[in-house]
Write a protein that holds these residues in place. Structure first.
Motif, PDB file in Angstrom:
ATOM      1  N   PRO A 152      53.257  99.833  45.679  1.00 25.57           N
ATOM      2  CA  PRO A 152      53.446  98.535  45.019  1.00 25.57           C
ATOM      3  C   PRO A 152      54.547  98.649  43.958  1.00 25.57           C
ATOM      4  O   PRO A 152      54.598  99.632  43.228  1.00 25.57           O
ATOM      5  CB  PRO A 152      52.084  98.278  44.367  1.00 25.57           C
ATOM      6  N   GLY A 153      55.428  97.663  43.936  1.00 18.25           N
ATOM      7  CA  GLY A 153      56.527  97.694  42.971  1.00 18.25           C
ATOM      8  C   GLY A 153      57.835  98.200  43.564  1.00 18.25           C
ATOM      9  O   GLY A 153      58.893  98.047  42.969  1.00 18.25           O
ATOM     10  N   ASP A 154      57.774  98.822  44.743  1.00 17.42           N
ATOM     11  CA  ASP A 154      58.986  99.425  45.321  1.00 17.42           C
ATOM     12  C   ASP A 154      59.850  98.446  46.114  1.00 17.42           C
ATOM     13  O   ASP A 154      61.059  98.623  46.205  1.00 17.42           O
ATOM     14  CB  ASP A 154      58.620 100.588  46.260  1.00 17.42           C
ATOM     15  N   ALA A 155      59.207  97.443  46.733  1.00 19.68           N
ATOM     16  CA  ALA A 155      59.991  96.559  47.605  1.00 19.68           C
ATOM     17  C   ALA A 155      59.588  95.101  47.407  1.00 19.68           C
ATOM     18  O   ALA A 155      58.405  94.780  47.266  1.00 19.68           O
ATOM     19  CB  ALA A 155      59.799  96.949  49.074  1.00 19.68           C
ATOM     20  N   PHE A 156      60.592  94.239  47.369  1.00 19.24           N
ATOM     21  CA  PHE A 156      60.373  92.796  47.392  1.00 19.24           C
ATOM     22  C   PHE A 156      60.349  92.441  48.876  1.00 19.24           C
ATOM     23  O   PHE A 156      61.237  92.871  49.621  1.00 19.24           O
ATOM     24  CB  PHE A 156      61.544  92.102  46.681  1.00 19.24           C
ATOM     25  N   VAL A 157      59.335  91.691  49.314  1.00 21.44           N
ATOM     26  CA  VAL A 157      59.124  91.569  50.757  1.00 21.44           C
ATOM     27  C   VAL A 157      59.105  90.121  51.223  1.00 21.44           C
ATOM     28  O   VAL A 157      58.513  89.256  50.572  1.00 21.44           O
ATOM     29  CB  VAL A 157      57.792  92.258  51.162  1.00 21.44           C
ATOM     30  N   HIS A 158      59.791  89.876  52.315  1.00 22.18           N
ATOM     31  CA  HIS A 158      59.695  88.586  52.994  1.00 22.18           C
ATOM     32  C   HIS A 158      59.462  88.857  54.466  1.00 22.18           C
ATOM     33  O   HIS A 158      60.174  89.639  55.077  1.00 22.18           O
ATOM     34  CB  HIS A 158      60.982  87.778  52.819  1.00 22.18           C
ATOM     35  N   ILE A 218      64.710  97.408  46.711  1.00 23.42           N
ATOM     36  CA  ILE A 218      64.872  96.952  48.092  1.00 23.42           C
ATOM     37  C   ILE A 218      64.292  95.559  48.286  1.00 23.42           C
ATOM     38  O   ILE A 218      63.182  95.268  47.824  1.00 23.42           O
ATOM     39  CB  ILE A 218      64.124  97.896  49.072  1.00 23.42           C
ATOM     40  N   LEU A 219      65.055  94.721  48.973  1.00 30.24           N
ATOM     41  CA  LEU A 219      64.472  93.506  49.550  1.00 30.24           C
ATOM     42  C   LEU A 219      64.291  93.798  51.030  1.00 30.24           C
ATOM     43  O   LEU A 219      65.255  94.110  51.736  1.00 30.24           O
ATOM     44  CB  LEU A 219      65.389  92.287  49.360  1.00 30.24           C
ATOM     45  N   TYR A 220      63.050  93.722  51.490  1.00 29.51           N
ATOM     46  CA  TYR A 220      62.729  93.996  52.894  1.00 29.51           C
ATOM     47  C   TYR A 220      62.420  92.678  53.594  1.00 29.51           C
ATOM     48  O   TYR A 220      61.553  91.923  53.159  1.00 29.51           O
ATOM     49  CB  TYR A 220      61.520  94.936  52.952  1.00 29.51           C
ATOM     50  N   ILE A 221      63.179  92.407  54.646  1.00 27.59           N
ATOM     51  CA  ILE A 221      62.925  91.211  55.452  1.00 27.59           C
ATOM     52  C   ILE A 221      62.459  91.684  56.830  1.00 27.59           C
ATOM     53  O   ILE A 221      63.220  92.318  57.566  1.00 27.59           O
ATOM     54  CB  ILE A 221      64.209  90.348  55.581  1.00 27.59           C
TER      55      ILE A 221
END
Ligand code: CO
Length: 213
Positions: free
Chosen positions: A56-62, A36-39
């Motif tokens: 930690p490791g589950d989502a790429f976050v912006h 997942i990329l979470y914005i």
């Protein structure tokens, strides 16, 4: 909150993780493979991982003010390109939240200096949906609806990006989702935006005519 507390809490967290899995940090250091990329919004009440129950490791976050996807923002462009081309995320989530200060500020005209240009794009969302929004009498409902419409427009902004279109053309991924976190109840609401249908309507304007390489 005393800042020293942070380091104590960090130590407690390390011990907790290691008690469950002694190799936890060794595995974590090997690399990331988030789906997942979470914005989301920078708002301190709206965390990314905690509200989704992720590790930690589950989502790429912006995160930025009012979860915006602005095409000339090189920060978000880099985040999306990396997430799509290198991490191959399966989902991009744009998550807004009710009671968002950025959305509220955009609803109330005032000179906020540096923030003016950032809030401008939310005002553009208002202008695009003015008919619907101006028909809402209740101020809270109008505020909530602008939060939702902003999520919808930011999902479309994701689709306008070349890396996303290229990946979609090849694999139909990533899937794009528009959510709202309700700070009043803690619930995540899926707005069920049919991004593909919405985008197909706009493809003659925003399609980059990307063909398979
Ligand atoms: Co916010």
């Amino acid at each position: 909150m005393k800042l020293e507390k942070v380091f104590e809490k960090n130590q407690e967290w390390i011990e907790k993780k290691l008690s469950i899995d002694p190799g936890y940090f060794q595995k974590l250091s090997k690399g990331q493979n988030p789906e997942i990329l979470y914005i989301g919004c920078s708002d301190s009440r709206v965390t990314a991982e905690e509200l989704m129950g992720l590790e930690p490791g589950d989502a790429f976050v912006h995160r930025n003010i009012a979860n915006q996807v602005i095409p000339i923002d090189s920060n978000i462009n880099a985040v999306i390109q990396y997430a799509v081309e290198y991490l191959h995320v399966r989902h991009i989530v744009v998550c807004g939240h009710y009671e968002c200060g950025g959305i509220k500020a955009a609803l109330e005209p005032s000179d906020m200096g540096q923030l003016n240009s950032w809030l401008k794009t939310i005002r553009d969302v208002y202008r695009l949906h003015r008919k619907e929004l101006d028909a809402i009498q209740n101020a809270q409902e109008k505020f909530d609806r602008l939060v939702e419409l902003n999520v919808q427009e930011q999902c479309l902004n994701v689709m306008k990006i070349d890396h996303v279109q290229r990946s979609w053309y090849k694999t139909k991924l990533p899937k794009i989702h528009g959510w709202v976190f309700d700070v009043r109840t803690g619930k995540i609401i899926d707005l069920k935006i049919d991004v593909e249908r919405e985008f197909n309507e706009l493809i003659s304007i925003y399609g980059l005519n990307i063909t398979e390489e």
